[in-house]
Design a protein around this motif. Structure first.
Motif, PDB file in Angstrom:
ATOM      1  N   ASP A 277       0.846  -1.204   0.000  1.00 29.77           N
ATOM      2  CA  ASP A 277       0.000   0.000   0.000  1.00 29.77           C
ATOM      3  C   ASP A 277       0.876   1.246   0.000  1.00 29.77           C
ATOM      4  OD1 ASP A 277      -2.578  -1.326   0.275  1.00 29.77           O
ATOM      5  OD2 ASP A 277      -1.828  -1.924   2.241  1.00 29.77           O
ATOM      6  N   ILE A 278       2.002   1.174   0.722  1.00 30.67           N
ATOM      7  CA  ILE A 278       2.947   2.297   0.760  1.00 30.67           C
ATOM      8  C   ILE A 278       4.343   1.709   0.517  1.00 30.67           C
ATOM      9  CG2 ILE A 278       1.539   3.725   2.291  1.00 30.67           C
ATOM     10  CD1 ILE A 278       3.306   2.890   4.634  1.00 30.67           C
ATOM     11  N   ALA A 279       5.171   2.446  -0.241  1.00 30.98           N
ATOM     12  CA  ALA A 279       6.489   1.898  -0.574  1.00 30.98           C
ATOM     13  C   ALA A 279       7.528   2.991  -0.686  1.00 30.98           C
ATOM     14  CB  ALA A 279       6.417   1.127  -1.896  1.00 30.98           C
ATOM     15  N   LYS A 280       8.755   2.617  -0.352  1.00 33.19           N
ATOM     16  CA  LYS A 280       9.909   3.507  -0.499  1.00 33.19           C
ATOM     17  C   LYS A 280      10.979   2.785  -1.301  1.00 33.19           C
ATOM     18  CE  LYS A 280      14.169   4.440   1.663  1.00 33.19           C
ATOM     19  NZ  LYS A 280      14.793   3.728   0.549  1.00 33.19           N
ATOM     20  N   LEU A 281      11.476   3.455  -2.334  1.00 32.71           N
ATOM     21  CA  LEU A 281      12.546   2.877  -3.139  1.00 32.71           C
ATOM     22  C   LEU A 281      13.677   3.891  -3.240  1.00 32.71           C
ATOM     23  CD1 LEU A 281       9.597   2.008  -4.542  1.00 32.71           C
ATOM     24  CD2 LEU A 281      11.117   0.729  -6.030  1.00 32.71           C
ATOM     25  N   SER A 282      14.904   3.410  -3.390  1.00 38.19           N
ATOM     26  CA  SER A 282      15.987   4.325  -3.745  1.00 38.19           C
ATOM     27  C   SER A 282      15.824   4.614  -5.237  1.00 38.19           C
ATOM     28  CB  SER A 282      17.343   3.671  -3.471  1.00 38.19           C
ATOM     29  OG  SER A 282      17.537   2.601  -4.375  1.00 38.19           O
ATOM     30  N   LEU A 283      16.506   5.655  -5.731  1.00 42.62           N
ATOM     31  CA  LEU A 283      16.370   5.980  -7.162  1.00 42.62           C
ATOM     32  C   LEU A 283      16.852   4.809  -8.019  1.00 42.62           C
ATOM     33  CD1 LEU A 283      15.565   7.964  -9.324  1.00 42.62           C
ATOM     34  CD2 LEU A 283      17.818   9.037  -9.140  1.00 42.62           C
ATOM     35  N   GLU A 284      17.936   4.164  -7.592  1.00 42.76           N
ATOM     36  CA  GLU A 284      18.460   3.013  -8.352  1.00 42.76           C
ATOM     37  C   GLU A 284      17.386   1.906  -8.451  1.00 42.76           C
ATOM     38  OE1 GLU A 284      21.359   0.680  -6.292  1.00 42.76           O
ATOM     39  OE2 GLU A 284      22.056  -0.325  -8.125  1.00 42.76           O
TER      40      GLU A 284
ATOM     41  N   LEU B 165       8.088   7.676 -10.549  1.00 42.22           N
ATOM     42  CA  LEU B 165       6.927   7.777  -9.648  1.00 42.22           C
ATOM     43  C   LEU B 165       5.643   7.385 -10.383  1.00 42.22           C
ATOM     44  CD1 LEU B 165       7.485  11.120  -7.662  1.00 42.22           C
ATOM     45  CD2 LEU B 165       7.588   8.793  -6.741  1.00 42.22           C
ATOM     46  N   LYS B 166       5.486   7.950 -11.608  1.00 44.51           N
ATOM     47  CA  LYS B 166       4.260   7.671 -12.381  1.00 44.51           C
ATOM     48  C   LYS B 166       4.106   6.165 -12.626  1.00 44.51           C
ATOM     49  CE  LYS B 166       3.931  11.933 -14.883  1.00 44.51           C
ATOM     50  NZ  LYS B 166       4.808  12.498 -15.893  1.00 44.51           N
ATOM     51  N   GLU B 167       5.217   5.527 -12.998  1.00 49.26           N
ATOM     52  CA  GLU B 167       5.171   4.078 -13.264  1.00 49.26           C
ATOM     53  C   GLU B 167       4.856   3.301 -11.984  1.00 49.26           C
ATOM     54  OE1 GLU B 167       5.503   2.275 -16.183  1.00 49.26           O
ATOM     55  OE2 GLU B 167       5.244   4.276 -17.025  1.00 49.26           O
ATOM     56  N   LEU B 168       5.477   3.729 -10.877  1.00 43.68           N
ATOM     57  CA  LEU B 168       5.291   2.997  -9.613  1.00 43.68           C
ATOM     58  C   LEU B 168       3.851   3.080  -9.133  1.00 43.68           C
ATOM     59  CD1 LEU B 168       8.649   3.990  -7.877  1.00 43.68           C
ATOM     60  CD2 LEU B 168       7.956   1.672  -8.532  1.00 43.68           C
ATOM     61  N   LEU B 169       3.192   4.225  -9.395  1.00 46.74           N
ATOM     62  CA  LEU B 169       1.796   4.375  -8.952  1.00 46.74           C
ATOM     63  C   LEU B 169       0.871   3.379  -9.666  1.00 46.74           C
ATOM     64  CD1 LEU B 169       1.402   8.235  -8.550  1.00 46.74           C
ATOM     65  CD2 LEU B 169       1.354   6.523  -6.724  1.00 46.74           C
TER      66      LEU B 169
ATOM     67  N   MET C 225      15.449   0.533 -11.780  1.00 48.28           N
ATOM     68  CA  MET C 225      15.491  -0.891 -12.153  1.00 48.28           C
ATOM     69  C   MET C 225      14.092  -1.440 -12.400  1.00 48.28           C
ATOM     70  SD  MET C 225      18.252  -2.295  -9.396  1.00 48.28           S
ATOM     71  CE  MET C 225      18.049  -4.030  -9.719  1.00 48.28           C
ATOM     72  N   VAL C 226      13.162  -1.088 -11.519  1.00 53.14           N
ATOM     73  CA  VAL C 226      11.805  -1.640 -11.598  1.00 53.14           C
ATOM     74  C   VAL C 226      11.028  -1.047 -12.771  1.00 53.14           C
ATOM     75  CG1 VAL C 226       9.557  -1.700 -10.428  1.00 53.14           C
ATOM     76  CG2 VAL C 226      11.616  -2.202  -9.153  1.00 53.14           C
ATOM     77  N   THR C 227      11.211   0.256 -13.001  1.00 56.36           N
ATOM     78  CA  THR C 227      10.347   0.938 -13.989  1.00 56.36           C
ATOM     79  C   THR C 227      10.987   1.042 -15.367  1.00 56.36           C
ATOM     80  OG1 THR C 227      11.242   3.130 -13.476  1.00 56.36           O
ATOM     81  CG2 THR C 227       9.345   2.393 -12.165  1.00 56.36           C
ATOM     82  N   GLY C 228      12.313   0.953 -15.430  1.00 54.46           N
ATOM     83  CA  GLY C 228      13.001   1.152 -16.703  1.00 54.46           C
ATOM     84  C   GLY C 228      13.049   2.623 -17.100  1.00 54.46           C
ATOM     85  N   LYS C 229      12.608   3.527 -16.220  1.00 53.41           N
ATOM     86  CA  LYS C 229      12.663   4.970 -16.497  1.00 53.41           C
ATOM     87  C   LYS C 229      13.905   5.562 -15.831  1.00 53.41           C
ATOM     88  CE  LYS C 229       8.596   4.982 -18.462  1.00 53.41           C
ATOM     89  NZ  LYS C 229       8.493   5.085 -19.910  1.00 53.41           N
ATOM     90  N   THR C 230      14.255   6.773 -16.212  1.00 52.86           N
ATOM     91  CA  THR C 230      15.456   7.406 -15.662  1.00 52.86           C
ATOM     92  C   THR C 230      15.098   8.515 -14.682  1.00 52.86           C
ATOM     93  OG1 THR C 230      16.511   6.979 -17.769  1.00 52.86           O
ATOM     94  CG2 THR C 230      17.669   8.490 -16.296  1.00 52.86           C
TER      95      THR C 230
END
Ligand code: ATP
Length: 321
Positions: A188-195, A210-214, A199-204
């Protein structure tokens, strides 16, 4: 009543100490493991917490249990296993205080927690269930993690996730990415480092990440960016804070202090956790950003957690300007 339960790795961080003698490298024994660090923050700030995990039945396991008990963290589901050794990590620091790791985790006790050993009663009691991906690198702790998080989800608990990627602990990057994606599907809530976010979204760019993670239906997501502060978003709001300026000594556990402070803010907000106002959300994230920065001023993850009053005073000063 337990407010926050965390499941995951609990290990010793042997952190390099500065020494004038170049021929001898000295290490200090600190408790480590991201989920326990998050609980340490919450417990220091007065939240009732419990830890689920496994250590070896050895001096290091005993040290870790005593450290958590000293912090008033409930250890009824911290299993001691005589067949495995407590996991050790050696953390060396460069001139800027940035870390590199060496892990001693072959058959490490933290990876040996089994699904049958999980105390579901504890999870049924809590408000927030927190986990990461290091308990997902090996069986049986992978199955134990999935069982616990699925149970927490079925009971309607708030699921908190911080992947805490460590390349050395994964067979390859793809398996780490799969585990991060799996964790995000439950969260429901998550924290990721930029790296991790990249890795997860393939975005830079952080905003694109953020948009992809939502898309994982997160109620709240933050991306921490070390000396560049953080960005965060819900489906309604997006925000960012630059770094709070400090004299950095050791960044170990900065992300965990950020996330522990953030969960503390959510628990204390009295509003429905996931339906918070933009202003309150910004206050909570700024407070976490300050606490995380302050935690880099001392060595170790748990010893460096700042007093909440000091964090609050810095927050008031920024708001008063
Ligand atoms: P960890 O693995 O230790 O949990 P992380 O990679 O998850 O770390 P970082 O992004 O390094 O976390 O840092 C978390 C937060 O700590 C940042 O968002 C920022 O608020 C604070 N922080 C980290 N490094 C610095 C720094 N050099 N100056 C100021 N603040 C910092």
């Amino acid at each position: 009543m337990i407010d926050v339960v965390a499941l995951g790795e609990l290990l010793i961080d042997f952190t390099q100490s500065r020494s004038n003698d170049d021929s001898v490298r000295r290490f200090e024994q600190n408790p480590g493991g991201a989920p326990a660090n998050v609980l340490a923050v919450l417990s220091k700030f007065g939240v009732k917490c419990a830890f689920i995990g496994k250590v070896g039945n050895d001096v290091f396991g005993e040290f870790l249990r005593n450290q958590l008990l000293d912090l008033s963290i409930d250890c009824r589901n911290l299993v001691s296993d005589s067949d495995y050794n407590t996991t050790l990590a050696f953390v060396t620091l460069d001139d800027k205080g940035d870390r590199s790791f060496s892990f001693y985790r072959n058959h490490g006790a933290d990876t040996r927690l089994s699904a049958e050993e999980i105390d579901l009663e504890l999870i049924r009691e809590c408000k927030v269930f927190h986990f990461g991906t290091l308990s997902m690198t090996h069986e049986p702790s992978l199955s134990a993690t999935i069982k616990a998080v699925e149970y927490a989800k079925s009971c309607g608990k708030i699921i908190s996730f911080d992947p805490n990627y460590r390349a050395l602990l994964w067979e390859n990057e793809d398996s780490a990415i799969s585990a991060m994606k799996l964790g995000l599907m439950y969260a429901d809530i998550a924290k990721l480092s930029l790296e991790e976010a990249q890795m997860v979204t393939g975005k830079t760019l952080p905003e694109d990440c953020l948009k992809e993670l939502l898309k994982y239906k997160l109620g709240f997501v933050a991306i921490t960016m070390g000396p560049r502060g953080c960005v965060y978003a819900t489906d309604k709001y997006i925000g960012a804070f630059p770094e709070y300026p400090v004299n950095v000594v050791d960044t170990t556990g900065a992300g965990d202090t950020f996330w522990g402070t953030l969960i503390f803010g959510f628990i204390n907000s009295n509003a429905n956790f996931l339906e918070i106002s933009e202003e309150k959300l910004s206050e909570i994230v700024l407070t976490a950003n300050i606490a995380a920065a302050m935690s880099t001023e001392k060595k170790g993850a748990i010893p460096s957690i700042p007093e909440f009053a000091k964090v609050r005073a810095a927050f008031e000063e920024i708001k008063g300007k």
